[in-house]
Design an enzyme around this catalytic site. Structure first.
Site, short mmCIF file in Angstrom:
data_model
loop_
_atom_site.label_atom_id
_atom_site.label_comp_id
_atom_site.label_asym_id
_atom_site.label_seq_id
_atom_site.Cartn_x
_atom_site.Cartn_y
_atom_site.Cartn_z
N GLU A 299 -11.49 -3.52 -2.96
CA GLU A 299 -10.51 -2.53 -3.40
C GLU A 299 -10.29 -2.70 -4.90
OE1 GLU A 299 -7.02 -3.22 -0.70
OE2 GLU A 299 -8.52 -4.45 0.28
N HIS B 87 -9.71 2.15 0.53
CA HIS B 87 -9.67 0.98 1.40
C HIS B 87 -10.83 0.97 2.40
CE1 HIS B 87 -7.80 -2.34 3.56
NE2 HIS B 87 -6.81 -2.34 2.69
N HIS C 157 0.80 -1.24 0.00
CA HIS C 157 0.00 0.00 0.00
C HIS C 157 0.83 1.29 0.00
CE1 HIS C 157 -3.44 -2.49 0.23
NE2 HIS C 157 -3.61 -2.56 1.52
C1 BGC Z 1 -4.56 -6.47 1.92
C2 BGC Z 1 -4.37 -7.30 3.16
C3 BGC Z 1 -3.86 -6.44 4.28
C4 BGC Z 1 -4.82 -5.30 4.50
C5 BGC Z 1 -4.31 -4.35 5.53
C6 BGC Z 1 -5.54 -5.37 2.25
O1 BGC Z 1 -5.70 -4.56 1.14
O2 BGC Z 1 -5.00 -7.22 0.83
O3 BGC Z 1 -3.45 -8.35 2.90
O4 BGC Z 1 -3.70 -7.19 5.45
O5 BGC Z 1 -5.03 -4.60 3.30
O6 BGC Z 1 -5.33 -3.63 6.09
#
Ligand code: BGC
Length: 353
Positions: A318, A185, A111
């Site tokens: 997402e 998210h 991210h």
């Molecule tokens: C991911 C997860 C991760 C999470 C964190 C998601 O977008 O796919 O693997 O643990 O974000 O909040």
């Protein structure tokens, strides 16, 4: 339509942050802060016409800024999802990013790195548009930020349309070749945040295929059919029905990228979710080629109003390009070059049944 601005809090380094409240012609309401572009509240009508807040979150800026925030409601960038070894190559030059996945336990960037777009201050421009109230957020990510090349000029526009959709438009340009993958998210619970788990929600995803991953959640490169697997959501299924198949780490639930059938770059239906008790239905439309289904597998914290959010208290859809695309030439490209414009749209539309 109404747009109100109010002071939300100071960041740790003393920057004042505002919250913008957008109300559409039907009384649906979204609240967004210019820290991380976080959607802090989203109130939509249930089958009885009563508004419910369908996104998980916190009450204070300190919590969104703190180490326990699991990316609640934020804009994710410069690269949503994972890049293996935090490394990619453009024109023969290799760029090394921080490996911040699972607090450094997994050898990936996740991210956008240590301080991704969820933790930066955005310039906010409220706008009244014919579609409904909107908030435009702008951020200039400088050359070298979190290890990425190029000054990336990012504009994200949230519109709460008068047909009860939260529309998110992403635009970005760069002055050097770079990689871009932006998403939001938000963790949804269509019964209302803090009302238990989402295992009874019915989910449909318009995807015949997905991208299998290794133990570090990095795609193997294969595009595999969902048919005959617990990832087959082509017909609506309860999220909880087959989730136990992924009960063990590294998953602990759904955490998978679906290859959407629509690969045209034009807006199309990607997913549909229904909550049985509230009757709230969310349809997701996107121009993106993929969507990550994440079911809040590691959640264990106190959210808004001190309510407990445990495992599966919310789900994320997402919309995105596939994880680790910069290292998989067979995946749709995430490369952005000077002179090109990155443009993606995702719509979360709410109705009742
Ligand atoms: C991911 C997860 C991760 C999470 C964190 C998601 O977008 O796919 O693997 O643990 O974000 O909040």
């Amino acid at each position: 339509m109404v747009i109100e601005k109010s002071f939300y809090g100071f960041t740790k380094d003393g920057t004042p942050i505002d919250q913008y409240t957008l109300v559409n012609a039907n009384g649906a309401m979204v609240k967004i802060i210019n820290y991380g572009g976080i959607v802090t509240e989203l109130w939509v009508p249930d089958k009885n016409g009563l508004l419910r807040d369908v996104v998980l979150g916190f009450d204070t800026l300190a919590e969104f800024e703190g180490p326990n925030d699991p990316y609640f409601g934020c804009i994710v960038g410069r690269y949503a999802n994972r890049i293996a070894q935090g490394r990619f190559t453009i024109d023969g030059v290799t760029y090394q990013l921080a490996c911040n996945d699972a607090g450094g336990a997994r050898p990936n960037m996740l991210h956008g790195g240590v301080k991704g777009f969820q933790d930066v201050v955005w310039k906010a421009i409220p706008m009244k548009t014919p579609e409904g109230p909107a908030l435009r957020l702008k951020y200039l990510s400088h050359d070298g930020e979190e290890g990425f090349p190029g000054n990336l000029d990012v504009t994200v526009t949230y519109t709460l349309t008068n047909d009860n959709a939260l529309k998110i438009e992403y635009v970005a340009t760069t002055d050097k070749p770079t990689v871009v993958n932006l998403t939001n998210h938000a963790y949804f619970n269509l019964e209302g945040e803090g009302s238990g788990d989402i295992l009874n929600h019915e989910l449909m995803i318009v995807a015949d295929n997905y991208t299998p991953v290794d133990n570090n959640l990095i795609p193997t490169g294969e595009i595999a059919p969902v048919a005959g697997t617990p990832l087959d959501f082509r017909e609506p299924r309860k999220i909880g029905e087959r989730i136990q198949a992924f009960a063990e780490p590294p998953f602990k639930g759904y955490d998978h990228n679906f290859v959407l059938n629509n690969q045209t770059g034009e807006l199309a239906l990607a997913a549909r979710v229904k909550a049985p008790e509230s009757g709230i239905v969310m349809e997701v439309y996107t121009t993106q080629p993929g969507v990550q289904l994440y079911t809040g597998n590691w959640l264990d914290l106190k959210g808004k109003g001190g309510k407990y959010y445990g495992q599966y208290a919310g789900f994320c859809l997402e919309t995105q390009h596939y994880p680790d695309s910069p290292n998989h030439p067979n995946f749709p490209s995430t490369l952005l070059s000077p002179g090109e414009v990155y443009r993606q749209v995702t719509i979360y539309k709410f109705l009742t049944e």
